[in-house]
Design an enzyme around this catalytic site. Structure first.
Site, PDB file in Angstrom:
ATOM      1  N   LEU A  12     -15.640  -0.048  -7.941  1.00 40.12           N
ATOM      2  CA  LEU A  12     -16.225  -0.434  -8.816  1.00 40.12           C
ATOM      3  C   LEU A  12     -17.208   0.557  -9.045  1.00 40.12           C
ATOM      4  CD1 LEU A  12     -16.455  -4.211  -7.125  1.00 40.12           C
ATOM      5  CD2 LEU A  12     -15.533  -3.383  -9.080  1.00 40.12           C
ATOM      6  N   GLY A  18     -10.507  -2.120   1.379  1.00 40.55           N
ATOM      7  CA  GLY A  18     -12.787  -1.807   2.204  1.00 40.55           C
ATOM      8  C   GLY A  18     -13.456  -1.802   0.893  1.00 40.55           C
ATOM      9  N   GLY A  19     -14.264  -1.675   1.052  1.00 39.35           N
ATOM     10  CA  GLY A  19     -15.804  -2.269   0.616  1.00 39.35           C
ATOM     11  C   GLY A  19     -15.430  -2.992  -0.820  1.00 39.35           C
ATOM     12  N   ASP A  20     -15.608  -1.848  -1.969  1.00 36.81           N
ATOM     13  CA  ASP A  20     -15.651  -2.020  -3.253  1.00 36.81           C
ATOM     14  C   ASP A  20     -14.643  -1.872  -3.606  1.00 36.81           C
ATOM     15  OD1 ASP A  20     -16.921   0.393  -2.920  1.00 36.81           O
ATOM     16  OD2 ASP A  20     -17.829  -0.261  -4.927  1.00 36.81           O
ATOM     17  N   GLU A  21     -13.748  -0.717  -2.712  1.00 35.68           N
ATOM     18  CA  GLU A  21     -12.310  -0.613  -3.315  1.00 35.68           C
ATOM     19  C   GLU A  21     -11.136  -1.598  -3.459  1.00 35.68           C
ATOM     20  OE1 GLU A  21     -10.273   3.397  -2.055  1.00 35.68           O
ATOM     21  OE2 GLU A  21     -12.162   3.081  -1.233  1.00 35.68           O
TER      22      GLU A  21
END
Ligand code: C2E
Ligand code: CA
Ligand code: CA
Length: 813
Positions: free
Chosen positions: A384, A424-427
């Site tokens: 993102l 993970g995170g925005d991945e």
């Protein structure tokens, strides 16, 4: 009678053996042996009939009429030949019946013409009723017998021979019974009549020929059987190498199998031979399965265990025969894999998606099942854009909601069987199965659109996001999970470099680019140690007085082959490789030392990368640089971008406050390009704001840019913050900056960045700026401010500078 039976049996065997041989042969040989078969059949019927006639004792002299005798043989051969021809053209029952009737007619003609060739010394009277009814009954029997031969059912086929035998016997015995002989000595034989003694050798000769033919046919049969055995053995040897279980069947009965079946079912290969297929595959309808189509079913093993299998049927010619080969594929491994995949599918607590570890394991499973090695799939990575800002501006709860919405949108985009994971995170990642490049591209377009289009609305606030997507195809772009992920990542990286909000497929050139980057990184490392870096300085003039107030230090790399290289080309690599730390320190020390030689009222501005803030030693480095140079802290200005504030806030703020406490000034660089610039100036008390060049560039033609710049200046004034307008290239822009109340002005219109020595000369002049309306329009208004190389005033360079700056802006956007 006994002799007739023996000759008949041998003849029938000979005809059948030759007929089988004809069926196995092809082309001319087939026709040739077909004719031999027909002649042999006719001769058999004829010889049988004449042996019986010779055995008959009429108690009066008898003889044979030669012509009719020959005609009767011809009738038998022609009738059987015609019948056989009709029979082979069409296997359906009406045709077979007709063929039988034709054969029957031939055999009936043989009998009755043969009998009329039988002459006695007396009169022969016929019971015509019996003759006609014998023919009328036997012909349909011949027909039925042929229908039975062509039938698939073995039992019915077995009825064919008795039926035909019965029909022949009927003809023969009715024919004999219908004939009444009365002795009459006055009757004389015709002159060409042949005595039975003369016919006997002919009959014997024909019989002998049949015997020889039978022996030949027998040898044909033996050879054919040997060939079939050999073929089967070869097939079995071949089949044993196959991973799949193979059953070779004939009429639903297993003829041979391979060792895989033995392993799969637990039955020995020899045990299986002769068993019905349904013993192994009870729920499987072989006839109902079209060729080359797979079905799922269950195999029952020796211990009664049920094994899920996939079955494929195929017709294979073997030893002149079509045999059914059934391929059996064990599905346990695949089902286990699927079950494991299902289990792995949900374990990110926020989105309910698989996490990175599960995704990796899923990829491992997908690439490990050898039977699926030919099934392509795509590994799609989604990152993102601007998510960090969302999190920072709206808080983590909102960020989580956005992530959940993204997960939903991705799930809605993929088809059944695809896997969406959150790495993970925005991945995010998608395993798109069965994909060709086009399908994967279409999916990527969908993903980019789904993340870009429509704002995300969370708690009434609309949020604009974006996504960059990269993908790699299995097996074309990589066979191992790690390789696939790495290549998809390279593609993602390329998509981001292309300006975000787009997608890229992995290509080997990306690897080349990586190598290029690695070479650049190595070169930069050398540049640091070999002293290939230098600083140029771009003056900032006070908008009110027109005097140089400070200068911004901008790093350049004097590359041994390429000449002066722009920081836009290497700062990012320096940041990613960590080289920015020593590089930044060098800049800090060099710029401070240089500024210490300037008049005391001239400040120096230095750019700090966000990465430098991760270095705990930053503040102490600044202190030592100032000390070493003997520069007063208030003359040093550190330029930071929003990127700095995107990181661990508490620590960054602590460092910034620490620096400010030392009286170092902090300015916000490239203001207006970030996601929510306003919220950042609230977070930290900046000393100054630098309005980004991208707005300045469009002044005064673009009303929107004019509005934005005005708003920033007004807002900063309200907050008591001075503003710098950078990238001022024209007199109009300069005039605009002055009239709108900007504090400082920087740009090519004032001066390009120049080497240290040149700046010193500039500072040595009375640094009063020429009037804005003066004749300096379109070039530097500070005398002689020509920088060499990178900053020389060619129009190409100007464009390069723009795009370079665009890139650096994007980096933080
Ligand atoms: P920046 O901090 O925004 O620096 C201003 C850039 O705009 C400089 O490009 C400058 O040459 C260019 N510029 C100045 N006036 C004009 C103008 O009128 N028109 C146009 N088109 N461009 C103008 P440069 O030197 O290529 O630097 C690019 C970026 O590289 C800088 O952007 C800064 O972010 C980064 N950078 C440069 N030196 C350093 C450094 O020592 N440390 C760090 N961390 N970053 C640096
Ligand atoms: Ca700057
Ligand atoms: Ca800037």
């Amino acid at each position: 009678m006994l002799l007739a039976c023996i000759v008949c049996a041998i003849g029938i065997y000979a005809s059948f053996a030759v007929g089988r041989h004809a069926a196995r042969a092809s082309g001319k040989a087939r026709i040739h042996w077909g004719v031999v078969n027909v002649v042999a059949s006719g001769c058999t019927a004829w010889a049988t009939h004449f042996i019986v006639l010779l055995a008959f004792e009429p108690h009066m002299p008898a003889a044979f009429e030669p012509f009719l005798t020959a005609v009767s043989l011809a009738c038998a051969i022609i009738g059987i030949g015609a019948g056989a021809t009709v029979s082979i053209t069409d296997p359906r029952s009406p045709r077979q019946f007709l063929a039988g009737m034709i054969i029957g007619t031939g055999v009936a003609a043989l009998h009755y013409i043969g009998q009329s060739a039988y002459l006695v010394q007396g009169t022969v009277s016929w019971d015509l009723e019996l003759v006609v009814s014998s023919i009328a009954v036997s012909l349909p029997l011949f027909g039925l017998s042929m229908v039975a031969i062509a039938n698939r059912n073995r039992r019915i086929r077995q009825c064919a021979a008795p039926l035909m035998l019965f029909a022949i016997a009927l003809l023969h015995f009715c024919g004999m019974a219908a004939m009444t002989l009365r002795y009459d000595p006055s009757v004389a034989f015709p002159s060409d009549a042949v005595s039975p003694q003369a016919v006997t050798p002919v009959v014997a000769g024909v019989s002998l020929a049949l015997i020889m033919l039978a022996v030949l046919g027998w040898r044909f049969d033996l050879a054919a059987k040997a060939r079939l055995r050999q073929d089967r053995r070869r097939l079995r040897d071949l089949a044993d190498v196959a991973l799949e279980g193979l059953l070779i069947t004939q009429s639903n009965v297993i003829v041979t199998s391979n060792s895989s079946i033995e392993r799969l079912s637990g039955f020995a290969q020899d045990d299986l031979a002769g068993r019905h297929v349904s013993a192994l595959l009870p729920h499987f309808d072989l006839a109902g399965l079209p060729e080359k189509e797979e079905r799922e079913t269950e195999l029952v093993g020796a211990t009664g265990q049920r094994i899920p299998v996939r079955v494929l049927r195929s017709e294979v010619p073997l030893g002149h025969k079509l045999q059914t080969v059934i391929a059996v594929r064990d599905q346990r491994e695949r089902l286990r894999t699927e079950a494991k995949m299902r289990a792995l599918a949900f374990n990110d607590s926020l989105t309910g998606l698989p996490n990175r570890a599960s995704f990796y394991e899923l990829l491992t499973l997908q690439t490990a099942v050898p039977a699926d090695a030919d099934k392509p799939f795509a590994v799609v990575l989604v990152d993102l854009d601007r998510f960090k800002q969302v999190n920072d501006t709206f808080g983590h709860l909102t960020g989580d909601t956005v992530l959940m919405q993204i997960a939903d949108r991705l799930r809605a985009l993929v088809k059944a069987g695809d896997v969406v994971a959150r790495l993970g995170g925005d991945e995010f990642a998608v395993m798109h199965s069965g994909a060709q490049a086009e399908a994967a591209c279409a999916l990527c377009v969908g993903i980019v659109e789904a993340c870009n289009s429509g704002t995300f609305v969370v708690d009434g606030q609309s949020i604009h996001l974006g996504a960059s997507v990269g993908f790699a195809l299995y097996p074309a772009d990589g066979g191992a999970p790690a390789e696939l992920l790495r290549n998809a990542d390279l593609a993602l990286y390329a998509a981001k470099a292309d300006g975000k909000g787009t997608y890229r497929r992995y290509e080997s050139a990306l690897n080349d680019k990586t190598q290029e980057r690695q070479a650049l990184e190595a070169g930069l490392r050398r540049a640091l140690t070999d002293g290939q870096l230098e600083l140029h300085y771009q003056p900032l003039v006070d908008a009110k007085t027109g005097r140089i107030a400070s200068a911004e230090a901008l790093v350049r790399w004097r590359h041994p082959e390429r000449g002066l290289v722009s920081p836009a080309e290497f700062i990012e690599i320096a940041e990613e490789s960590g080289l920015i730390i020593p590089l930044g320190n060098w800049v800090l020390r060099t710029a401070c030392a240089e500024a210490a030689t300037w008049p005391a009222n001239i400040g120096v501005a230095i750019n700090l990368s966000p990465v430098q803030f991760r270095d705990k030693a930053l503040a102490s480095n600044v202190v030592s640089a100032l000390k070493e140079a003997g520069l007063e802290p208030q003359r040093l200005e550190l330029e930071i971008t929003e990127g700095v504030l995107l990181m661990d806030e508490a620590r960054t703020l602590h460092t910034l406050n620490h620096l400010r406490a030392m009286h170092v000034r902090i300015s916000m660089d490239d203001f207006g390009t970030g996601y929510s610039s306003l919220s950042y100036i609230r977070k930290f008390p900046f000393d100054k704001i630098k309005i980004d060049q991208s707005f300045v560039r469009n002044i005064p033609h673009d009303a929107e840019s004019v509005g934005i710049v005005r708003a920033i200046i007004t807002m900063s004034a309200c907050l008591g913050l001075p503003t710098t307008m950078e990238g001022v290239e024209t007199a109009e822009q300069f005039g605009f900056a002055v009239s709108e109340g900007c504090s400082a002005i920087q740009g090519y219109f004032v001066s390009r960045p120049v080497p240290a020595a040149q700046l010193r000369t500039l500072l040595g002049h009375d640094t009063l700026c020429a009037s804005v309306e003066g004749d300096g329009v379109g070039r530097s208004i500070l005398a002689d401010s020509r920088d060499e190389g990178l900053d020389s005033a060619s129009s190409d360079e100007l464009v390069l500078q723009h795009s370079a700056t665009d890139r650096s802006i994007n980096r933080y956007a």
